[in-house]
Structures are given as C-alpha cells and as structure tokens.
Design an enzyme around this catalytic site. Structure first.
Site, PDB file in Angstrom:
ATOM      1  N   HIS A   1      -1.390 -30.965   0.329  1.00 44.50           N
ATOM      2  CA  HIS A   1      -2.591 -30.569  -0.412  1.00 44.50           C
ATOM      3  C   HIS A   1      -2.350 -29.801  -1.703  1.00 44.50           C
ATOM      4  CE1 HIS A   1      -4.499 -32.131   3.063  1.00 44.50           C
ATOM      5  NE2 HIS A   1      -4.517 -31.039   3.775  1.00 44.50           N
TER       6      HIS A   1
ATOM      7  N   CYS B   1     -13.041 -33.544  10.115  1.00 38.50           N
ATOM      8  CA  CYS B   1     -12.537 -32.548  11.044  1.00 38.50           C
ATOM      9  C   CYS B   1     -13.506 -31.437  11.443  1.00 38.50           C
ATOM     10  CB  CYS B   1     -11.377 -31.865  10.336  1.00 38.50           C
ATOM     11  SG  CYS B   1      -9.875 -32.093  11.180  1.00 38.50           S
TER      12      CYS B   1
ATOM     13  N   CYS C   1     -11.631 -26.825   5.635  1.00 35.73           N
ATOM     14  CA  CYS C   1     -11.722 -27.491   6.937  1.00 35.73           C
ATOM     15  C   CYS C   1     -12.746 -26.823   7.851  1.00 35.73           C
ATOM     16  CB  CYS C   1     -10.349 -27.498   7.600  1.00 35.73           C
ATOM     17  SG  CYS C   1     -10.345 -28.264   9.223  1.00 35.73           S
TER      18      CYS C   1
ATOM     19  N   GLY D   1      -7.714 -28.554  15.375  1.00 30.38           N
ATOM     20  CA  GLY D   1      -6.555 -27.860  15.930  1.00 30.38           C
ATOM     21  C   GLY D   1      -5.264 -28.189  15.222  1.00 30.38           C
ATOM     22  N   GLU D   2      -4.273 -27.339  15.463  1.00 25.30           N
ATOM     23  CA  GLU D   2      -2.936 -27.559  14.901  1.00 25.30           C
ATOM     24  C   GLU D   2      -2.030 -27.967  16.071  1.00 25.30           C
ATOM     25  OE1 GLU D   2      -1.139 -27.914  12.131  1.00 25.30           O
ATOM     26  OE2 GLU D   2       0.560 -28.022  13.490  1.00 25.30           O
TER      27      GLU D   2
ATOM     28  N   CYS E   1      -7.402 -23.225   7.028  1.00 27.73           N
ATOM     29  CA  CYS E   1      -7.456 -24.007   5.779  1.00 27.73           C
ATOM     30  C   CYS E   1      -8.864 -23.925   5.179  1.00 27.73           C
ATOM     31  CB  CYS E   1      -7.078 -25.464   6.032  1.00 27.73           C
ATOM     32  SG  CYS E   1      -5.381 -25.633   6.619  1.00 27.73           S
TER      33      CYS E   1
ATOM     34  N   CYS F   1      -8.711 -40.604  17.045  1.00 31.12           N
ATOM     35  CA  CYS F   1      -8.282 -39.341  16.456  1.00 31.12           C
ATOM     36  C   CYS F   1      -8.577 -38.239  17.481  1.00 31.12           C
ATOM     37  CB  CYS F   1      -9.051 -39.113  15.156  1.00 31.12           C
ATOM     38  SG  CYS F   1      -8.713 -37.524  14.405  1.00 31.12           S
TER      39      CYS F   1
ATOM     40  N   GLU G   1     -14.218 -32.603  19.754  1.00 28.26           N
ATOM     41  CA  GLU G   1     -14.662 -33.905  19.266  1.00 28.26           C
ATOM     42  C   GLU G   1     -13.484 -34.835  19.006  1.00 28.26           C
ATOM     43  OE1 GLU G   1     -16.709 -32.180  15.892  1.00 28.26           O
ATOM     44  OE2 GLU G   1     -15.193 -33.028  14.578  1.00 28.26           O
TER      45      GLU G   1
ATOM     46  N   CYS H   1      -9.479 -23.901  15.610  1.00 24.43           N
ATOM     47  CA  CYS H   1      -8.155 -23.861  14.999  1.00 24.43           C
ATOM     48  C   CYS H   1      -7.971 -22.484  14.374  1.00 24.43           C
ATOM     49  CB  CYS H   1      -8.065 -24.933  13.908  1.00 24.43           C
ATOM     50  SG  CYS H   1      -6.426 -25.037  13.140  1.00 24.43           S
TER      51      CYS H   1
HETATM   52  N1  SAH Z   1      -3.861 -29.139  11.769  1.00 20.44           N
HETATM   53  C1  SAH Z   1      -3.358 -30.415  11.424  1.00 20.44           C
HETATM   54  C2  SAH Z   1      -4.180 -31.595  11.867  1.00 20.44           C
HETATM   55  C3  SAH Z   1      -5.667 -31.544  11.737  1.00 20.44           C
HETATM   56  S1  SAH Z   1      -6.469 -31.936  10.266  1.00 20.44           S
HETATM   57  C4  SAH Z   1      -3.083 -30.464   9.937  1.00 20.44           C
HETATM   58  O1  SAH Z   1      -3.397 -29.519   9.236  1.00 20.44           O
HETATM   59  O2  SAH Z   1      -2.510 -31.448   9.478  1.00 20.44           O
HETATM   60  C5  SAH Z   1      -6.047 -33.543   9.724  1.00 20.44           C
HETATM   61  C6  SAH Z   1      -6.045 -33.636   8.219  1.00 20.44           C
HETATM   62  O3  SAH Z   1      -7.370 -33.551   7.666  1.00 20.44           O
HETATM   63  C7  SAH Z   1      -5.240 -32.525   7.569  1.00 20.44           C
HETATM   64  O4  SAH Z   1      -4.490 -33.052   6.509  1.00 20.44           O
HETATM   65  C8  SAH Z   1      -6.332 -31.613   7.041  1.00 20.44           C
HETATM   66  O5  SAH Z   1      -5.866 -30.784   6.027  1.00 20.44           O
HETATM   67  C9  SAH Z   1      -7.366 -32.614   6.597  1.00 20.44           C
HETATM   68  N2  SAH Z   1      -8.734 -32.094   6.438  1.00 20.44           N
HETATM   69  C10 SAH Z   1      -9.380 -31.174   7.171  1.00 20.44           C
HETATM   70  N3  SAH Z   1     -10.620 -30.966   6.700  1.00 20.44           N
HETATM   71  C11 SAH Z   1     -10.759 -31.781   5.646  1.00 20.44           C
HETATM   72  C12 SAH Z   1     -11.826 -32.031   4.728  1.00 20.44           C
HETATM   73  N4  SAH Z   1     -12.979 -31.391   4.812  1.00 20.44           N
HETATM   74  N5  SAH Z   1     -11.594 -32.951   3.756  1.00 20.44           N
HETATM   75  C13 SAH Z   1     -10.427 -33.615   3.670  1.00 20.44           C
HETATM   76  N6  SAH Z   1      -9.404 -33.430   4.496  1.00 20.44           N
HETATM   77  C14 SAH Z   1      -9.555 -32.516   5.472  1.00 20.44           C
END
Ligand code: SAH
Length: 352
Positions: free
Chosen positions: A224, A341, A127, A167-168, A124, A113, A100, A120
């Site tokens: 975070h 995400c 996420c 994804g990372e 986290c 985006c 997506e 991924c």
């Molecule tokens: N893997 C990368 C990029 C993808 S996520 C990273 O970790 O940065 C992009 C951002 O959205 C990251 O800061 C991630 O931690 C955050 N994110 C993911 N799911 C989220 C959610 N449910 N609420 C708020 N932020 C979120």
C-alpha cells in the site's frame, strides 16, 4: 456481555487435525478405521450433526454429541450481488460473535474469502475490520466452517480459498497453519495449497516462520505504499516492521519456497497514487519474482479516503509495467453488497 470461548464447554473436535483426531478416538477405545470415517464425515461430507454419520455406531454418535461441538458457526444472513453474483455471508459464532465471508465466481472456479479473526487489531486506516479492534482469533473449525457452510449453502464446489477477510492471519498463526493443512487434507475437501492465498499486513517474524514451512500456498503482502513515510500513515504495523525488513523477509520467503509473492497495493486518491509512487515502488521490487495487485481503495463511511480515478489507476499500472514489474488491477466485486473487508459485520453490529 461478550462471552468468550467454548460457551458449551464441549470439545471443538472439528479443529483436530487427522492425527489429533486419531489420538482422541484411541482414547475412546475406538478402532483405527473410525478416525477416517469421522474425519470424512466432518471435513468431506460436511455433516451438520453427529446423527447424520450413518456408518458410526449409535452409541458413539451419542457420546460424541454429548462431549463435542461439531459446527461452531451458523449462517445469519446472505447477500447476493446483482452485479456479479458475489455473495457475502454473515455467520454467528457459538459465543455470539459475528464474522463474514465472501463467495466469488471466476472463470477458473469459485473462491471463498475467509476471515481469520473476529475484528482485527492491526489498525489499517482504510479498513472497516479494524474499527472496533479484535475480539478474538478464530479456531481452525471456525475458519473451515466458513468454507464448508458456503459450499453447502451455495451448492458450488469451492476450488480456491483466500484468507483475506477480517483479521490478520499471521496474528493467528498456529490456527492458520492447521486450517491450511486440514483444508488440503485428502480426507477433507482436498483443496490444493496452490489454490490457497494468505494475505498479511507484514508481520516479519511470522513471514519468516511461514517460509520455513515451505507450503506451496501463495503469500500476499499488503504494501500500500512505496516508502515508510506514506506506509506509516496508512498502516500502524509499518512502525514496527519497516519496509526494508519486510522486503528482506519476502526475499527470504521467495528463496525458501520458490513461490511468487503477490503485493497488494490499494490506491488512495492523493495519498499513494502519484506516478512518483509507482516509480519508487518499482525500485523496491526490482528483480523480485512478484506480482502487484492494484486495488482501487473501497471507501468506508467512517474514513474519508477516496478512490483513485480510473486514469490514475491505469497510469500507475502502466508505469509499473514500464519498469518491468508485473501488475494487474483487481476487478471490483460485490460493491453493492458491502464487499470490502469487515463492512457487513460492522454495519450489522452498529444496527443491533
Ligand atoms: N490482514 C491481512 C488480510 C486482510 S485484508 C492483510 O492486511 O493483508 C485483505 C486486503 O484488503 C489487504 O490488502 C487490505 O489492506 C485490503 N483492504 C482492507 N480494506 C480495504 C479497503 N477499504 N479498500 C481496499 N483494500 C482494503
């Protein structure tokens, strides 16, 4: 059964950067100027078929169609937010996987985006992208295809790109670099690297490699938490790379690139939103050329994290500013269309 990579056994020609395409065309015995024509058709005029490439000889178009795959992704569904016009696109890859992407409209332009992987593996806790693990990394053409398809479907000129989808990106490092170079190529969409942001959960060795590339992109680092103890509860990557190492890598990155770093901080009620966290975070970032982006966590149904209240978010921001740290609260977009995400992909896969 999931079929991986290159089902049609065709060359992924849209992943070739300019010099690789030149080598490919040389091998086909084509004159030099054809490389530029073909590259521009694929990456600037965004042709969907080789047959559209009217200034290429018919025989070459046919040969390319037989040997190469042009677009590896096709749109499946588009959802447009009634609140702010944010549009979420679901694409199918040539092997059936789903990814997506999101189009957001700002005063300064339109931003896409992009996802860098199907799923991924970073794990986290808050996420949605990571819930089913990582199926595979995306090729450069699959990342570019997200921007190209959205520009064509929406009719908006895409001015900014953020690699913040599923994804990372630093777990798909070589393809990411190629994507960044091709996106900013003057024979392609020519999107300035200054308008591109790459977000990472903090893979230290890759941040250091990226620093050596000295690209004028913006690096965003998902923090975070103000200490390892809290960070470990939210992000498994913190067990491998402690904050001290991560921030040291960020300082090296700053020194080598001279580009301000963005730190992302998703506020989770009762977990990382206390005033003491803001104070501790300020201490960590003191004196660094950086900016903190506060994101009220977007609750996903699979986990019971709750969003911090508006008052806590504001207090957190004020506290950071009091200690001299730049901070903004990210405007929430596309809440009505599962903007966070991996949410759309996940709900779509669950319903199949
Ligand atoms: N893997 C990368 C990029 C993808 S996520 C990273 O970790 O940065 C992009 C951002 O959205 C990251 O800061 C991630 O931690 C955050 N994110 C993911 N799911 C989220 C959610 N449910 N609420 C708020 N932020 C979120």
């Amino acid at each position: 059964m999931k079929i991986t990579e290159n089902t049609q056994n065709k060359t992924d020609i849209a992943s070739y950067d300019y010099s690789e395409l030149k080598t490919y065309m040389d091998a086909l015995g084509q004159p030099g100027y054809r490389t530029q024509q073909l590259y521009q058709w694929m990456h600037q005029k965004l042709a969907a078929e080789f047959d559209e490439m009217s200034n290429l000889p018919k025989a070459l178009r046919e040969q390319l169609s037989r040997q190469c795959r042009l677009s590896g992704i096709s749109p499946v569904r588009v959802q447009v937010s009634e609140l702010d016009g944010t549009a979420k696109y679901l694409f199918k890859l040539h092997d059936g996987n789903l990814i997506e992407s999101v189009l957001m409209h700002y005063r300064h332009g339109s931003s896409v985006c992009v996802s860098s992987q199907a799923g991924c593996r970073m794990g986290c806790a808050f996420c949605a992208s990571t819930l089913d693990g990582c199926v595979r990394s995306l090729s450069p053409s699959e990342m570019l295809g997200q921007v190209y398809n959205i520009q064509k479907l929406s009719g908006c000129r895409v001015s900014h790109v953020v690699v913040m989808g599923s994804g990372e990106p630093l777990d798909n490092y070589d393809n990411l670099l190629r994507f960044l170079r091709m996106l900013s190529d003057e024979n392609g969409l020519n999107i300035s690297m200054r308008n591109i942001t790459v977000s990472t959960c903090g893979i230290v060795p890759k941040i250091l490699s990226l620093a050596d590339e000295k690209l004028p992109i913006t690096l965003a680092v998902s923090l975070h938490a103000p200490n390892d103890e809290i960070r470990k509860t939210l992000m498994p990557v913190a067990r491998k790379y402690p904050l001290a190492e991560l921030l040291e890598a960020c300082r090296t990155y700053l020194k080598k690139t001279n580009r301000r770093i963005t730190f992302e901080y998703s506020l989770v009620k009762g977990v990382n939103d206390a005033p003491s966290c803001a104070r501790e975070l300020s201490g960590l970032l003191k004196g660094m050329n950086c900016h903190v982006n506060l994101i009220p966590v977007n609750p996903i149904k699979e986990r019971n994290f709750r969003q911090s209240g508006q008052r806590e978010v504001l207090e957190f921001k004020n506290m950071l500013e009091k200690y001299g740290i730049n901070a903004t609260i990210r405007r929430e977009m596309g809440r009505d269309i599962q903007g966070a995400c991996g949410q759309l992909r996940k709900s779509c896969m669950d319903n199949e």
